[in-house]
Design a protein around this motif. Structure first.
Motif, PDB file in Angstrom:
ATOM      1  N   GLU A 163       0.940  -1.281  -0.009  1.00  0.00           N
ATOM      2  CA  GLU A 163      -0.045  -0.116   0.071  1.00  0.00           C
ATOM      3  C   GLU A 163       0.959   1.178   0.167  1.00  0.00           C
ATOM      4  OE1 GLU A 163      -3.411   0.294   0.329  1.00  0.00           O
ATOM      5  OE2 GLU A 163      -3.388  -1.881  -0.104  1.00  0.00           O
ATOM      6  N   ARG A 164       2.225   1.161   0.293  1.00  0.00           N
ATOM      7  CA  ARG A 164       3.008   2.322   0.448  1.00  0.00           C
ATOM      8  C   ARG A 164       3.436   2.844  -1.041  1.00  0.00           C
ATOM      9  NH1 ARG A 164       6.905   1.712   5.325  1.00  0.00           N
ATOM     10  NH2 ARG A 164       5.500   0.711   6.960  1.00  0.00           N
ATOM     11  N   LYS A 165       4.037   3.989  -0.917  1.00  0.00           N
ATOM     12  CA  LYS A 165       4.787   4.431  -2.014  1.00  0.00           C
ATOM     13  C   LYS A 165       6.061   3.612  -2.311  1.00  0.00           C
ATOM     14  CE  LYS A 165       7.311   8.410  -2.208  1.00  0.00           C
ATOM     15  NZ  LYS A 165       7.264  10.090  -1.767  1.00  0.00           N
ATOM     16  N   ILE A 166       6.418   3.369  -3.572  1.00  0.00           N
ATOM     17  CA  ILE A 166       7.317   2.268  -3.943  1.00  0.00           C
ATOM     18  C   ILE A 166       8.244   3.086  -4.888  1.00  0.00           C
ATOM     19  CG2 ILE A 166       8.093   0.030  -4.775  1.00  0.00           C
ATOM     20  CD1 ILE A 166       5.837  -0.156  -2.687  1.00  0.00           C
ATOM     21  N   LEU A 167       9.688   2.773  -4.647  1.00  0.00           N
ATOM     22  CA  LEU A 167      10.780   2.973  -5.568  1.00  0.00           C
ATOM     23  C   LEU A 167      11.466   1.903  -5.791  1.00  0.00           C
ATOM     24  CD1 LEU A 167      12.330   4.919  -7.347  1.00  0.00           C
ATOM     25  CD2 LEU A 167      13.879   5.540  -5.254  1.00  0.00           C
ATOM     26  N   THR A 168      11.480   1.220  -7.015  1.00  0.00           N
ATOM     27  CA  THR A 168      12.315   0.093  -7.277  1.00  0.00           C
ATOM     28  C   THR A 168      13.617   0.185  -8.170  1.00  0.00           C
ATOM     29  OG1 THR A 168      11.017  -0.592  -9.195  1.00  0.00           O
ATOM     30  CG2 THR A 168      10.298  -1.587  -7.051  1.00  0.00           C
ATOM     31  N   ILE A 169      14.660  -0.236  -7.520  1.00  0.00           N
ATOM     32  CA  ILE A 169      15.982  -0.002  -8.302  1.00  0.00           C
ATOM     33  C   ILE A 169      16.398  -1.116  -8.728  1.00  0.00           C
ATOM     34  CG2 ILE A 169      18.431   0.898  -7.968  1.00  0.00           C
ATOM     35  CD1 ILE A 169      15.687   2.082  -5.782  1.00  0.00           C
TER      36      ILE A 169
END
Length: 129
Positions: free
Chosen positions: A33-39
Motif C-alpha cells: 500500500e506504500r509509495k514504492i521506488l524500485t531500483i
C-alpha cells in the motif's frame, strides 16, 4: 544524512530482475500500500557511495553484500579473496548480479530480503495501524 533518502511512507527496493527471488520480491513490494521506488540493479547503476550506505544500514561489510557462490563471481574471482572495501565495491559495480539478496529500505529500516516471506514479516506490523 546519507545519499539515499528515507521516508516512513516509502519502500525502496534494490533488486536484480534477472534473479527469480528478485522478481518474486518485487511483486510483493509492488502489491504494498506504500509509495514504492524500485531500483533494478541490472538496469540502474548503483554508486559506490550508495553501496556503502546500504551496507552500513544493514550493519554489514561490503563483502557481505556479495554472494561468493554466485556463478558470475566464481567464474571471475577466487571465493577466498581477501580484499579491501574499495575492491569489493569494484566487484559490485562491475557485476551487480552478485548481490547476495535484494535489499529494502522500509521507512528507516534497512533489511535483506531472502524470500518474499521476509518482506511480509517486515511490512505486516505497519499495515495493522
Amino acid at each position: 544524512m546519507g545519499v539515499i533518502s528515507t521516508d516512513e511512507h516509502e519502500i525502496k527496493l534494490f533488486f536484480n530482475s534477472g534473479s527469480s527471488i528478485g522478481k518474486q520480491i518485487q511483486a510483493y513490494v509492488l502489491a504494498s500500500e506504500r509509495k514504492i521506488l524500485t531500483i533494478d540493479i541490472s538496469k540502474t547503476r548503483v554508486t559506490g557511495t550508495q553501496w556503502v550506505e546500504l551496507a552500513k544500514g544493514l550493519k554489514l561489510s561490503i563483502s557481505d553484500l556479495i554472494n561468493k557462490e554466485h556463478p558470475d563471481f566464481t567464474h571471475n574471482y577466487d571465493a577466498n579473496l581477501d580484499l579491501e572495501d574499495e575492491d569489493w565495491l569494484k566487484i559490485l559495480e562491475k557485476h551487480p548480479e552478485v548481490l547476495s539478496t535484494p535489499i529494502a529500505i522500509i521507512g528507516e529500516r534497512f533489511v535483506q530480503l531472502r524470500s518474499p516471506g521476509d518482506f511480509v514479516k517486515y511490512i505486516e506490523p505497519d499495515s495493522k495501524m
